[in-house]
Design a protein around this motif. Structure first.
Motif, PDB file in Angstrom:
ATOM      1  N   VAL A 123       0.819  -1.224   0.000  1.00 50.35           N
ATOM      2  CA  VAL A 123       0.000   0.000   0.000  1.00 50.35           C
ATOM      3  C   VAL A 123       0.845   1.264   0.000  1.00 50.35           C
ATOM      4  CG1 VAL A 123      -1.837  -1.202   1.232  1.00 50.35           C
ATOM      5  CG2 VAL A 123      -0.185   0.148   2.533  1.00 50.35           C
ATOM      6  N   LEU A 124       2.140   1.127   0.275  1.00 46.37           N
ATOM      7  CA  LEU A 124       2.981   2.291   0.508  1.00 46.37           C
ATOM      8  C   LEU A 124       3.633   2.856  -0.743  1.00 46.37           C
ATOM      9  CD1 LEU A 124       4.900   1.095   3.705  1.00 46.37           C
ATOM     10  CD2 LEU A 124       2.956   2.663   3.607  1.00 46.37           C
ATOM     11  N   PHE A 125       4.013   1.990  -1.675  1.00 47.41           N
ATOM     12  CA  PHE A 125       4.970   2.401  -2.697  1.00 47.41           C
ATOM     13  C   PHE A 125       4.340   2.644  -4.061  1.00 47.41           C
ATOM     14  CE2 PHE A 125       7.367   0.258   0.576  1.00 47.41           C
ATOM     15  CZ  PHE A 125       8.437   1.118   0.749  1.00 47.41           C
ATOM     16  N   GLY A 126       5.011   3.518  -4.821  1.00 42.45           N
ATOM     17  CA  GLY A 126       4.593   3.839  -6.172  1.00 42.45           C
ATOM     18  C   GLY A 126       5.793   4.041  -7.064  1.00 42.45           C
ATOM     19  N   ASP A 127       5.537   4.270  -8.348  1.00 41.93           N
ATOM     20  CA  ASP A 127       6.590   4.433  -9.341  1.00 41.93           C
ATOM     21  C   ASP A 127       6.636   5.870  -9.841  1.00 41.93           C
ATOM     22  OD1 ASP A 127       6.827   1.682  -9.082  1.00 41.93           O
ATOM     23  OD2 ASP A 127       5.652   1.251 -10.892  1.00 41.93           O
ATOM     24  N   GLY A 128       7.815   6.300 -10.270  1.00 41.29           N
ATOM     25  CA  GLY A 128       7.948   7.642 -10.819  1.00 41.29           C
ATOM     26  C   GLY A 128       9.400   8.053 -10.914  1.00 41.29           C
ATOM     27  N   ALA A 129       9.624   9.267 -11.402  1.00 32.47           N
ATOM     28  CA  ALA A 129      10.979   9.803 -11.529  1.00 32.47           C
ATOM     29  C   ALA A 129      10.958  11.319 -11.441  1.00 32.47           C
ATOM     30  CB  ALA A 129      11.606   9.376 -12.861  1.00 32.47           C
ATOM     31  N   GLY A 130      12.034  11.869 -10.910  1.00 31.19           N
ATOM     32  CA  GLY A 130      12.219  13.315 -10.856  1.00 31.19           C
ATOM     33  C   GLY A 130      13.676  13.637 -11.125  1.00 31.19           C
ATOM     34  N   ALA A 131      13.936  14.807 -11.679  1.00 31.43           N
ATOM     35  CA  ALA A 131      15.300  15.149 -12.069  1.00 31.43           C
ATOM     36  C   ALA A 131      15.626  16.613 -11.809  1.00 31.43           C
ATOM     37  CB  ALA A 131      15.505  14.839 -13.552  1.00 31.43           C
ATOM     38  N   PHE A 132      16.894  16.852 -11.505  1.00 29.17           N
ATOM     39  CA  PHE A 132      17.461  18.201 -11.408  1.00 29.17           C
ATOM     40  C   PHE A 132      18.542  18.349 -12.472  1.00 29.17           C
ATOM     41  CE2 PHE A 132      16.959  19.362  -6.573  1.00 29.17           C
ATOM     42  CZ  PHE A 132      15.574  19.283  -6.714  1.00 29.17           C
ATOM     43  N   VAL A 133      18.648  19.543 -13.049  1.00 24.52           N
ATOM     44  CA  VAL A 133      19.823  19.927 -13.825  1.00 24.52           C
ATOM     45  C   VAL A 133      20.661  20.833 -12.942  1.00 24.52           C
ATOM     46  CG1 VAL A 133      20.705  21.172 -15.826  1.00 24.52           C
ATOM     47  CG2 VAL A 133      18.670  19.759 -16.056  1.00 24.52           C
ATOM     48  N   LEU A 134      21.925  20.466 -12.759  1.00 25.90           N
ATOM     49  CA  LEU A 134      22.840  21.242 -11.934  1.00 25.90           C
ATOM     50  C   LEU A 134      23.949  21.824 -12.792  1.00 25.90           C
ATOM     51  CD1 LEU A 134      23.392  18.803  -8.908  1.00 25.90           C
ATOM     52  CD2 LEU A 134      21.661  20.584  -9.130  1.00 25.90           C
TER      53      LEU A 134
END
Length: 319
Positions: A156-167
């Motif tokens: 019940v806790l987990f999900g999928d996805g992605a996030g990104a930073f450009v440094l």
């Protein structure tokens, strides 16, 4: 002073939404039970054939667009993930290829839910020394592949996805990463782990967690890391504009906010719609708050995470 400055952010979520109601058809649980204990209403689940690197590349493209840069401008790719496409090569190598980047380094960081904090701090080390100039730092997960869908305590806790930073490395005293703290206590691996791996079992395995024990460790360790990070940066906690925590459990977030006497109105929470996306949760939440106008250039932002290892850490940067 040469620092890693966040030029842009991006995110990617699978199309499929799995609600608490749907999960209640699979395991003995209910929408009310999940909401009360976690704050989660729904989560995203990757489609068949949709890989961690696919989500990571989508988030990276969005971040590059936000930064008004192209893949040719990047010479470092770091992916924080606990759910790589393959044992090797690194998911970062696949992302580099999908983006068409031909130069520099690419590698993964494995610190589970603290992975993005570790990756951001690692990128800052490379950029601040002049070894690299611009980096993509990505948190990406497909936890749906390692969750035991018959275990209501974890599925019940987990999900999928992605996030990104450009440094980008810049000579500045005003913006960029101001301070970070990374910690691990390997004696507590049994609290949160996956019961499979190439060397141990030759299998992928499933996620296992002693939820109550993890919860008891979380608030104190996270709060301590945040205090250390703010002290390293020479900034008081009261000066922080936004707190973007790892989205593990709404009660943990509330506990940290209460312990450190932070303003709840300046906490970014996406857990209700995303669930716990592990290393992806911080950049996902940050990107949402940037896009809706809450976080603006010049704001002081504190991030934190805690995950298997046990790992934990925090970082403070000026957007």
């Amino acid at each position: 002073m040469r620092r890693a400055v966040v030029l842009g952010s991006g995110s990617a979520l699978p199309d499929r939404i799995v609600t608490n109601e749907e999960l209640s058809q699979r395991v003995e649980t209910s929408d009310a039970w999940i909401r009360e204990r976690t704050g989660i209403s729904e989560r995203r689940v990757a489609a068949e054939g949709e890989l961690t690197s696919d989500l990571a590349a989508r988030a990276a493209r969005a971040a590059l667009k936000d930064a008004d840069l192209t893949p040719e401008d990047i010479d470092l790719v770091i992916v924080a993930t606990a759910t790589p496409d393959l044992t090797f090569p690194s998911t970062a190598a696949f992302v580099q290829a999908k983006l068409g980047i031909k130069k520099g380094a690419a590698f993964d960081v494995a610190a589970v839910c603290t992975g993005f904090v570790y990756a951001l701090s690692t990128a800052n080390a490379f950029l601040s020394t002049g070894q690299h100039n611009r980096a993509l730092v990505i948190g990406a997960e497909t936890f749906s592949r390692i969750v035991d869908w018959e275990d209501r305590g974890t599925c019940v806790l987990f999900g999928d996805g992605a996030g990104a930073f450009v440094l980008e490395a810049q000579d500045t005293e005003e913006r960029g990463l101001l301070g970070s703290v990374l910690r691990c206590d390997g004696s507590m691996t049994s609290l949160l782990y996956v019961d499979g791996g190439p060397s141990a079992t030759g299998t992928t395995g499933h996620l296992r967690m002693e939820g109550n024990k993890v919860f008891k460790e979380a608030v104190g360790r996270i709060a301590s890391a945040m205090v250390e990070a703010s002290e390293a940066a020479g900034v008081g906690l009261s000066e922080i504009d936004w707190f973007v925590p790892h989205q593990a459990n709404q009660r943990i977030i509330a506990g940290v906010v209460k312990k450190l006497e932070l303003d709840p109105a300046h906490v970014v929470s996406t857990i209700a719609r995303h669930g716990n996306t592990s290393a992806a949760s911080i950049p996902l939440a940050y990107d949402e708050a940037r896009r809706d106008g809450r976080i603006r250039d010049g704001d002081l932002v504190m991030i934190e995470g805690m995950g298997g290892g046990l790992t934990w850490g925090a970082a403070l940067f000026r957007a």
